[in-house]
Design an enzyme around this catalytic site. Structure first.
Site, short mmCIF file in Angstrom:
data_model
loop_
_atom_site.label_atom_id
_atom_site.label_comp_id
_atom_site.label_asym_id
_atom_site.label_seq_id
_atom_site.Cartn_x
_atom_site.Cartn_y
_atom_site.Cartn_z
N ASN A 166 -36.34 -11.53 -27.54
CA ASN A 166 -37.62 -11.43 -28.40
C ASN A 166 -37.22 -11.17 -29.56
OD1 ASN A 166 -39.73 -9.96 -29.08
ND2 ASN A 166 -39.06 -7.69 -28.25
N TRP A 167 -37.59 -12.78 -30.41
CA TRP A 167 -37.55 -13.04 -31.51
C TRP A 167 -38.59 -11.90 -32.31
CZ3 TRP A 167 -37.91 -18.56 -31.95
CH2 TRP A 167 -37.12 -19.66 -31.36
N LYS A 168 -39.45 -11.12 -31.69
CA LYS A 168 -40.44 -10.13 -32.71
C LYS A 168 -41.24 -10.83 -33.61
CE LYS A 168 -37.81 -6.74 -31.51
NZ LYS A 168 -36.95 -5.20 -31.45
N HIS B 179 -44.13 -3.39 -24.94
CA HIS B 179 -42.94 -3.19 -25.95
C HIS B 179 -43.11 -1.97 -26.38
CE1 HIS B 179 -40.16 -3.47 -28.97
NE2 HIS B 179 -38.92 -4.42 -27.94
N GLU C 92 -36.20 0.17 -22.05
CA GLU C 92 -35.42 0.46 -23.54
C GLU C 92 -35.66 1.86 -24.03
OE1 GLU C 92 -35.75 -3.71 -24.99
OE2 GLU C 92 -37.79 -2.55 -25.78
N GLY D 130 -32.48 -2.28 -31.81
CA GLY D 130 -32.69 -2.10 -33.22
C GLY D 130 -32.04 -1.01 -34.51
N SER E 131 -30.54 -3.17 -28.98
CA SER E 131 -29.12 -3.11 -29.50
C SER E 131 -28.26 -3.73 -29.21
CB SER E 131 -28.64 -1.89 -30.13
OG SER E 131 -29.30 -1.16 -31.20
P1 PGA Z 1 -32.43 -5.08 -30.51
O1 PGA Z 1 -34.33 -5.16 -29.74
O2 PGA Z 1 -31.84 -5.97 -29.41
O3 PGA Z 1 -32.83 -5.68 -31.96
O4 PGA Z 1 -32.27 -3.46 -30.69
C1 PGA Z 1 -35.07 -5.04 -28.43
C2 PGA Z 1 -36.00 -4.84 -28.37
O5 PGA Z 1 -36.91 -4.14 -28.81
O6 PGA Z 1 -36.06 -5.35 -27.67
#
Ligand code: PGA
Length: 243
Positions: free
Chosen positions: A8-10, A86, A160, A166, A203
């Site tokens: 997930n590149w956001k 999400h 999640e 994050g 994470s």
């Molecule tokens: P992260 O994000 O790996 O940076 O914690 C995961 C996500 O939000 O899908």
């Protein structure tokens, strides 16, 4: 059963050139790459082994919906998976369980696979509400699929925990296993024809991925930050292939 790794590149990277470079360098089988909408076409053209996904979708098929993108449009670009619900969209954009339910239905209607994200906040976690929150998100999110004549539908649920996203502080793998079992049981009660893969996100890095992926009950990982480094994400995919 092969495990799924979802990148997930956001809202990254900044340009098409960088997106194409990251996609080309991350192009391994077993990976689903979900770039921002604007890069989906270029990323789709750049990958041969990885699978294309999207980070969101709108629930209507066509019409006067400024700024939105339909499941059909995504499908025509070659996307196979769509992340839905999400926590960053729930929290920053006011996305509700009802909106999420409509998106899930729209995606399934055209034959794409939804990746429904569920998970609790830190305060919900600390006050023992994790399962209640997840049960509500699953029941509402999948509410359009309860009474339909669905026959052996494949969906992906990403657990999640919001406090793990994050932050560099992942969930405790034993706790994740307990939640994945709970999710499977809850989904089965909603509709016994639903086949769900339950993946973990929050994470995940190449250092901790094995702690999650070695568990039979965890079917994969949803990776944010670490998916922006091709070496990292390829290491995570390689770990997933061990199981
Ligand atoms: P992260 O994000 O790996 O940076 O914690 C995961 C996500 O939000 O899908």
């Amino acid at each position: 059963m092969s495990k799924l790794v979802v990148a997930n590149w956001k809202m990254n990277p900044h340009s098409i050139g960088e997106a194409v470079e990251l996609a080309t360098n991350s192009d391994v089988a077993g990976l689903i790459i979900c770039p921002p909408f604007i890069f989906i076409n270029s990323v789709g053209d750049s990958i041969k082994n990885a699978v294309l996904g999207s980070q969101d979708v709108f629930w209507e098929t066509a019409g006067a919906y400024t700024g939105e993108v339909s499941a059909t449009q995504l499908q025509n670009l070659g996307a196979k998976y769509v992340i839905i619900g999400h926590s960053e969209r729930r929290q920053n954009l006011g996305e509700t369980d009802e909106m999420i339910a409509k998106k899930i239905k729209a995606v399934i209607d055209v034959g794409l696979k939804p990746i429904l994200c569920v998970g609790e906040t830190k305060s919900e976690h600390d006050s023992g509400q994790t399962k209640a929150v997840i049960e509500r998100e699953l029941k509402t999110g999948l509410s359009y699929l309860i009474d339909s004549e669905i026959n052996q539908l494949d969906i992906v649920i990403a657990y999640e925990p919001i406090w793990a996203i994050g932050t560099g502080v992942p969930d405790v793998p034993a706790d994740t296993v307990e939640i994945t079992k709970f999710i499977k049981k809850t989904i089965h009660a909603i509709n016994s024809s639903l086949n769900a893969k339950i993946i973990y996100g929050g994470s995940v890095t190449s250092i901790n991925a094995d702690d999650f992926l070695k568990n039979q009950d965890i079917d994969g990982a949803l990776v944010g930050g670490a998916s922006l480094k091709s070496d990292e994400i390829k290491k995570i995919v390689a770990i997933a292939k061990n199981y």
